[in-house]
Design a protein around this motif. Structure first.
Motif, PDB file in Angstrom:
ATOM      1  N   THR A 162       3.891   1.890  -0.754  1.00 46.73           N
ATOM      2  CA  THR A 162       4.702   2.193  -1.934  1.00 46.73           C
ATOM      3  C   THR A 162       3.881   2.977  -2.954  1.00 46.73           C
ATOM      4  OG1 THR A 162       5.660   0.043  -1.553  1.00 46.73           O
ATOM      5  CG2 THR A 162       6.333   1.206  -3.543  1.00 46.73           C
ATOM      6  N   GLY A 163       2.637   2.545  -3.127  1.00 46.82           N
ATOM      7  CA  GLY A 163       1.764   3.243  -4.074  1.00 46.82           C
ATOM      8  C   GLY A 163       1.610   4.702  -3.690  1.00 46.82           C
ATOM      9  N   VAL A 164       1.453   4.938  -2.391  1.00 44.19           N
ATOM     10  CA  VAL A 164       1.313   6.318  -1.929  1.00 44.19           C
ATOM     11  C   VAL A 164       2.581   7.109  -2.216  1.00 44.19           C
ATOM     12  CG1 VAL A 164       1.001   7.771   0.108  1.00 44.19           C
ATOM     13  CG2 VAL A 164      -0.355   5.684  -0.167  1.00 44.19           C
ATOM     14  N   TRP A 165       3.726   6.465  -1.901  1.00 46.55           N
ATOM     15  CA  TRP A 165       4.996   7.172  -2.144  1.00 46.55           C
ATOM     16  C   TRP A 165       5.179   7.495  -3.617  1.00 46.55           C
ATOM     17  CZ3 TRP A 165       7.126   9.810   1.280  1.00 46.55           C
ATOM     18  CH2 TRP A 165       7.177   9.395   2.621  1.00 46.55           C
ATOM     19  N   LEU A 166       4.849   6.511  -4.473  1.00 44.82           N
ATOM     20  CA  LEU A 166       5.044   6.732  -5.908  1.00 44.82           C
ATOM     21  C   LEU A 166       4.132   7.851  -6.409  1.00 44.82           C
ATOM     22  CD1 LEU A 166       5.408   3.102  -7.327  1.00 44.82           C
ATOM     23  CD2 LEU A 166       7.167   4.855  -7.130  1.00 44.82           C
ATOM     24  N   SER A 167       2.962   7.966  -5.803  1.00 41.04           N
ATOM     25  CA  SER A 167       2.010   8.977  -6.275  1.00 41.04           C
ATOM     26  C   SER A 167       2.244  10.331  -5.638  1.00 41.04           C
ATOM     27  CB  SER A 167       0.578   8.544  -5.954  1.00 41.04           C
ATOM     28  OG  SER A 167       0.398   7.200  -6.263  1.00 41.04           O
ATOM     29  N   ALA A 214       1.804   2.865 -10.163  1.00 37.98           N
ATOM     30  CA  ALA A 214       1.023   2.763  -8.935  1.00 37.98           C
ATOM     31  C   ALA A 214      -0.456   2.572  -9.254  1.00 37.98           C
ATOM     32  CB  ALA A 214       1.238   4.012  -8.077  1.00 37.98           C
ATOM     33  N   GLU A 270       8.706  -2.912  -4.610  1.00 37.95           N
ATOM     34  CA  GLU A 270       7.851  -2.390  -5.686  1.00 37.95           C
ATOM     35  C   GLU A 270       8.636  -1.427  -6.587  1.00 37.95           C
ATOM     36  OE1 GLU A 270       4.945  -3.345  -6.662  1.00 37.95           O
ATOM     37  OE2 GLU A 270       4.917  -4.815  -5.030  1.00 37.95           O
ATOM     38  N   LEU A 290      -7.381   9.339  -6.745  1.00 38.53           N
ATOM     39  CA  LEU A 290      -6.277   9.891  -7.540  1.00 38.53           C
ATOM     40  C   LEU A 290      -6.585   9.779  -9.035  1.00 38.53           C
ATOM     41  CD1 LEU A 290      -3.395  11.035  -7.405  1.00 38.53           C
ATOM     42  CD2 LEU A 290      -2.557   8.703  -7.662  1.00 38.53           C
ATOM     43  N   ASP A 340       0.811  -1.217   0.000  1.00 34.08           N
ATOM     44  CA  ASP A 340       0.000   0.000   0.000  1.00 34.08           C
ATOM     45  C   ASP A 340       0.842   1.265   0.000  1.00 34.08           C
ATOM     46  OD1 ASP A 340      -2.952  -0.863   1.951  1.00 34.08           O
ATOM     47  OD2 ASP A 340      -2.381  -1.176  -0.143  1.00 34.08           O
ATOM     48  N   LEU A 382      -0.749  -1.276  -8.289  1.00 36.42           N
ATOM     49  CA  LEU A 382      -0.709  -1.286  -6.824  1.00 36.42           C
ATOM     50  C   LEU A 382      -2.067  -0.906  -6.274  1.00 36.42           C
ATOM     51  CD1 LEU A 382       2.708   0.499  -6.281  1.00 36.42           C
ATOM     52  CD2 LEU A 382       2.246  -1.946  -6.246  1.00 36.42           C
ATOM     53  N   ASN A 383      -2.296  -1.442  -5.068  1.00 38.13           N
ATOM     54  CA  ASN A 383      -3.564  -1.139  -4.414  1.00 38.13           C
ATOM     55  C   ASN A 383      -3.272  -0.290  -3.192  1.00 38.13           C
ATOM     56  OD1 ASN A 383      -6.213  -1.129  -3.931  1.00 38.13           O
ATOM     57  ND2 ASN A 383      -6.292  -3.157  -2.950  1.00 38.13           N
ATOM     58  N   PHE A 384      -3.698   0.935  -3.198  1.00 35.29           N
ATOM     59  CA  PHE A 384      -3.414   1.768  -2.027  1.00 35.29           C
ATOM     60  C   PHE A 384      -4.574   2.707  -1.774  1.00 35.29           C
ATOM     61  CE2 PHE A 384      -1.739   3.754  -5.812  1.00 35.29           C
ATOM     62  CZ  PHE A 384      -2.097   5.076  -5.688  1.00 35.29           C
ATOM     63  N   ILE A 385      -4.592   3.222  -0.565  1.00 34.15           N
ATOM     64  CA  ILE A 385      -5.698   4.096  -0.165  1.00 34.15           C
ATOM     65  C   ILE A 385      -5.700   5.327  -1.062  1.00 34.15           C
ATOM     66  CG2 ILE A 385      -6.696   5.419   1.746  1.00 34.15           C
ATOM     67  CD1 ILE A 385      -4.717   3.553   3.489  1.00 34.15           C
ATOM     68  N   MET A 387       6.023   6.476 -12.694  1.00 33.95           N
ATOM     69  CA  MET A 387       5.822   6.123 -11.283  1.00 33.95           C
ATOM     70  C   MET A 387       4.337   6.078 -10.936  1.00 33.95           C
ATOM     71  SD  MET A 387       8.887   8.390  -9.622  1.00 33.95           S
ATOM     72  CE  MET A 387       7.936   8.808  -8.191  1.00 33.95           C
ATOM     73  N   VAL A 388       3.653   7.160 -11.251  1.00 31.90           N
ATOM     74  CA  VAL A 388       2.234   7.227 -10.896  1.00 31.90           C
ATOM     75  C   VAL A 388       1.444   6.218 -11.724  1.00 31.90           C
ATOM     76  CG1 VAL A 388       0.248   8.736 -10.615  1.00 31.90           C
ATOM     77  CG2 VAL A 388       2.546   9.667 -10.387  1.00 31.90           C
TER      78      VAL A 388
END
Lengths: 293, 269, 441
Positions: A13-18, B87, B170, B99, A11, B91-94, B83-84
């Motif tokens: 990592t996705g935040v960091w990348l975004s 993601a 990742e 976004l 999870d 990737l699965n993130f909150i 990168m974005v």
């Protein structure tokens, strides 16, 4: 089980990348948007303090003949530019769709003006359009035709810019139409041939309706392009003669940077943005609903 | 017979789209008085127009500025976009959904609305008349992110799982697995960004007043309207030629990629 | 390693950004913080053109020799943008000099609105210092709407008519035109008779026809002031045109374009006046030096602008005034005022004439023996000196650029293309001006 855990682990990592984009979005999209809502209710020349004026910028806009003039000029541009663009692009695309040797070469050449800087293209056309010394009037003179006042006549100037813009951009739309043409299933034509449909009827009832999505894209992109028209009139005509080539963007630029009315310029930009969104929505609706003729 | 007609029309198109450029380049090498003639064969060749422009405006410096600004913008758009995009695709993130919606929303906003506030932001940050001011607002592109996302969606999940099992982080997956695969999409986004950035003129005109920081299209546009050409055609054509040549050369090298990337941008945009 | 680099990449970039903005903030501070020495030091900004820098240099050297306790440092206004933008930015950032001699009255209102200037009539000797230099009614024209004087009228460039004596003589005309009627009659002889194969070889006059506001300061505006006996566009901060005079001016220019006395296109390659292709040219005294440079053998004269037939009284014109102001940031207003008075002594007004060929705003130019030798050497400058008392500046109102942009649009529509009547043009211009004033109130 394993997958779920691994997902959870990733999870962050996705935040960091975004994160960079989120910061960028806040700084260069969200903040300007919010600030635009503040600015449109103020008078401000950047130097003296901001002054709240309520709806005065909009009262001014409603009474401003140059705002309507710039809208009308954009409309003139679009009314000439869009049909011309579709006709020319579709014509060349149909020709390039015929399996011939050297297609790639022609396609590449037609695309050339697309990649070249608008400033260079504008300088070039300034010379082509020049009244006394221009290449186009030279060609007309060689066949004993009178010179055309391309850019010096208030009725001709915007159409001339529309022709130039078509020349510059048509390469993209040739390619888009080619993609569209290649996506039409062969079987449709085969079936139509069996029914004895002429080439023209095939075009009218199969090709053109099937290209509908491409047409929408072209109309929308050309519209957005037309509303963004800036450097062409800025360099060619400065908005003249008699404001006939004053585009919306040019007017916003003048208000902001010549006259220092940041608030009014922001209000103009705001209203223009609404107009663009409205026009594009209507266009999409109309074209999508149009029955397959 | 039919073929001949088709070729005839296509050749006519070739003249229509190609001849003006040839005329421009030849014209920039003609003596001033010859320029307005249609002929492509001048009475003599002359570099006078070039020396005249280069003596009046710092074009070499502008060229370097343009290269720097375009390369920085392109590198940034590709780096952050991938990168974005990764993601969002894998990737699965909150906040992922949010976004994605924000990015789509960004693409829908006409730039007219944010332009003046963005300029004011530059003034407040003190970034006018700086490279930072030229580059910052185009450092990331919503459209680039979407292109990357679409491309990465098609990358087989198995490949990524395998790398994960190998203990790759990742970011490691992005660098070692995804990037090597993404040459086509990097080329598409890169070329589009480079071309847009190279040809951009409105934004530089807003944030840069200092001559030594002007980009090439900007300085050429100001040269054209500012009267420094003293109504001579040669220097104008020379300036236009120098401005378009780098892109024409790049186009000659990457012609297919240029056309394909523009086509894909049109279809999705 | 590589991974870490990428992860910190954005942070580094934004760090740089913050650093850069901090640095730019620092440099600014160091500029303001440098008056900390014990003696009085004044910063003086003159106009950045070469002649005026030389003039300023000489005057500052003299001052520093005579006043060891008050040191003046001279730095030309930074050139990157227009003077007005630079001064406004300086006021906003509190980085102004103490004194500046390149104040355009058209932008004065923007400076005073931002609280940037001090009222000079607060000094006890204001009246005596200026009263001896210029007539009272001329001084009045520089009073701000709040009743104070924020500027010391310094120099002007009255717009007059240059004419090419050879072209007039060739057409059999022995004196330059004084009225519109005479001008148009002469134009018929000079311009119409030069047409060969549909092309003019000589024009009566020529103006940049593009709708650019600054161009109207050399045709409509001086002609309007001349036709209206010295009226400007505003009275008590409200638009108040002499509509008859304004209409006469538009009608005059319309006649010039319609009858092909003036070209409707651009000229390629240099100013046609210097090439002998244009019989009359409207410009200030700076054109004397330019003509000497570009057309050294041309025989020309300088006369007041043409006025409507039946005009009574002296012929006024507009002049590009540049004045001296003291900024409210100064810590030494008294000393700055002393320096300002030093800049306008007769001795330095002579220097201004000799070095820059610009006209000091003073009443005794042609009577004071100090200036006599200069005018003997350059007799054409006598014309400008005679014109100077009949010269008006810009109204002290905000947004003059935008108002003149409105005039530029009307000029194009009515005069150049003849698409609307002169009366209508004046009404349009008046309405546009009223709207701009209304919006910006």
């Amino acid at each position: 089980m394993n997958l779920v855990r691994s997902r959870r682990r990733h999870d962050r990592t996705g935040v960091w990348l975004s994160l960079p984009y989120v910061i960028f979005f806040l700084a260069f999209v969200a903040y300007p948007l919010v600030f635009s809502f503040v600015l449109i209710f103020h008078r401000w020349n950047i130097i003296t303090p901001m002054e709240w004026v309520g709806l005065k910028n909009f009262e001014r806009l409603i009474a401003d003949p140059l705002f309507y003039r710039s809208l009308g000029n954009t409309l003139t541009f679009l009314v000439i530019h869009i049909p011309l663009q579709i006709a020319v692009a579709l014509g060349f695309a149909l020709l390039l769709n015929v399996p011939l040797r050297g297609r790639g070469f022609f396609r590449a050449l037609y695309f050339l003006p697309v990649v070249v800087s608008g400033v260079a293209v504008t300088i070039l056309w300034q010379q082509l359009y020049s009244y006394d010394y221009g290449v186009l009037n030279g060609i007309l003179a060689s066949v004993h035709l009178p010179p055309v006042p391309w850019l010096v006549n208030a009725r001709m100037a915007m159409p001339s810019i529309a022709i130039m813009a078509t020349w510059k951009n048509v390469g993209i739309y040739i390619v888009l139409f080619l993609v569209g043409l290649q996506n039409i299933p062969r079987e449709l034509y085969e079936a139509a041939s069996l029914d004895g449909a002429t080439a023209f009827r095939q075009f009218r009832h199969i090709t053109f309706p099937m290209l509908n999505p491409t047409v929408i894209v072209i109309v929308v992109l050309s519209t957005i392009g037309g509303f963004s028209l800036f450097i062409e009139p800025y360099v060619l005509t400065g908005g003249g003669p008699m404001q006939s080539t004053l585009s919306g963007m040019l007017y916003i630029y003048n208000q902001a940077f010549y006259f220092g009315h940041m608030g009014y310029a922001a209000a103009l930009g705001f209203v223009y943005a609404l107009v663009i969104l409205g026009v594009v929505l209507i266009q999409k609706k109309v074209i999508e609903r149009e029955p397959a003729t | 017979m039919r073929k001949t007609i088709v070729y005839g029309v296509l050749a006519g198109g070739a003249i229509l789209f190609g001849y003006p450029f040839v005329w421009m380049m030849v014209g920039s090498l003609k003596p001033e008085l010859d320029i307005s003639s249609l002929s492509l064969l001048p009475s003599s060749w002359s570099l006078h127009s070039y020396t005249a422009v280069l003596g009046k405006i710092p074009l070499a410096r502008a060229f370097l500025n343009s290269v720097l600004v375009s390369l920085a913008t392109t590198a940034s758009v590709v780096l952050f976009g991938s990168m974005v995009g990764y993601a969002l695709a894998k990737l699965n993130f909150i906040g992922r959904k949010l976004l994605y919606v924000l990015i789509l929303f960004t693409m829908m906003i006409p730039f007219q609305i944010t332009l003046i506030p963005q300029y004011i932001l530059m003034v407040k940050l003190g970034w006018t008349d700086s490279y930072l001011g030229l580059v910052a607002p185009s450092m990331m592109s919503a459209f680039g992110i979407i292109l990357f996302r679409q491309f990465f969606m098609a990358v087989p999940q198995a490949l990524i799982e395998a790398a994960r099992i190998d203990g790759c982080s990742e970011v490691g997956i992005l660098v070692r697995v995804i990037w090597p695969l993404s040459r086509p999409v990097v080329l598409t986004v890169g070329l589009l960004t480079f071309m847009t950035s190279w040809n951009e003129v409105l934004w530089p005109m807003m944030v840069v007043r200092e001559r030594s920081l002007m980009t090439m299209p900007q300085i050429v546009a100001l040269f054209t309207i500012g009267g420094e050409a003293e109504s001579q055609l040669g220097p104008l054509l020379a300036a236009a030629t120098m401005l378009s040549l780098p892109v024409i050369v790049a186009y000659a090298l990457f012609q297919r990629q240029f056309i394909e990337s523009m086509a894909s941008s049109g279809v999705k945009g | 390693m590589v991974l870490r680099l990428y992860r910190t990449g954005p942070a580094v970039l934004f760090g740089c950004a913050v650093l850069a903005s901090l640095l730019s903030g620092c440099t600014r501070q160091s500029v303001t913080g440098d008056g900390g020495s014990t003696g009085v030091e004044l910063m003086y900004w003159p106009s950045p053109n070469a002649q005026e820098v030389e003039l300023a240099d000489t005057m500052v050297m003299r001052w520093n020799r005579l006043h060891p306790g008050i040191h003046v440092r001279m730095q030309p206004i930074p050139v990157s943008q227009s003077s007005e933008e630079v001064l406004l930015a300086a006021i906003a950032g509190k980085t102004t000099p103490d004194i500046c001699s390149n104040i355009w009255p058209g932008a004065l209102r923007d400076y005073t609105d931002a609280g940037g200037l001090i009222a000079l009539d607060g000094f006890a000797d204001f009246d005596s210092a200026l009263g001896s230099r210029m007539p009272r009614d001329l001084l009045e024209a520089f009073r701000s709407p709040d009743g104070h004087f924020y500027q010391l009228p310094w120099k002007t460039n009255p717009v007059m008519m240059y004419y090419n004596i050879d072209l007039f003589e060739k057409a059999g005309i022995d004196s330059p035109p004084r009225t519109y009627g005479e001008y148009l009659a002469d134009a018929r002889k000079i311009a119409l008779e030069s047409i060969r194969g549909g092309q003019n070889s000589v024009w009566m006059g020529e103006r940049d026809i593009r709708p650019i506001w600054v161009q109207r300061l050399f045709d409509f505006y001086p002609f309007y002031i001349a036709a209206s006996n010295g009226r400007t566009l505003f009275r008590d901060g409200k638009p108040d045109f002499d509509t008859t005079a304004a209409a006469a001016v538009f009608q005059f220019f319309q006649d010039c374009y319609r009858n092909r006395f003036f070209p409707r296109t651009f000229f390629q390659g240099g100013d046609p006046f210097f090439l002998g292709k244009k019989a009359t040219h409207f410009a200030g005294p700076w054109n004397v030096a330019a003509t000497a440079k570009f057309a050294p053998s041309m025989r020309y004269g300088v006369v007041p602008l043409p006025v409507p037939d039946g005009h009574q009284g002296p012929v006024y014109t507009s002049g590009d005034y540049k004045n001296i102001s003291v900024f409210s940031n100064t810590r030494h207003p008294r000393e700055a005022w002393e320096f300002a008075k030093f800049l306008i002594t007769a001795e330095h007004d002579l220097l201004l004439l000799e070095l820059a060929d610009q006209i000091p705003v003073r009443g005794d130019l042609l009577k004071n023996p100090v200036f006599a030798s200069y005018f003997r050497k350059k007799p054409v400058m006598v014309k400008f000196a005679e014109q100077a008392p009949y010269t008006r500046g810009m109204d002290p109102v905000p947004d003059l650029k935008e108002i003149f942009d409105g005039f530029a649009q009307v000029y194009e529509r009515c005069a150049v293309f003849g698409e609307e009547s002169a009366g209508q043009a004046v009404q349009d211009a008046l309405r546009r001006t009223e709207l701009i004033v209304e919006w910006n109130r």
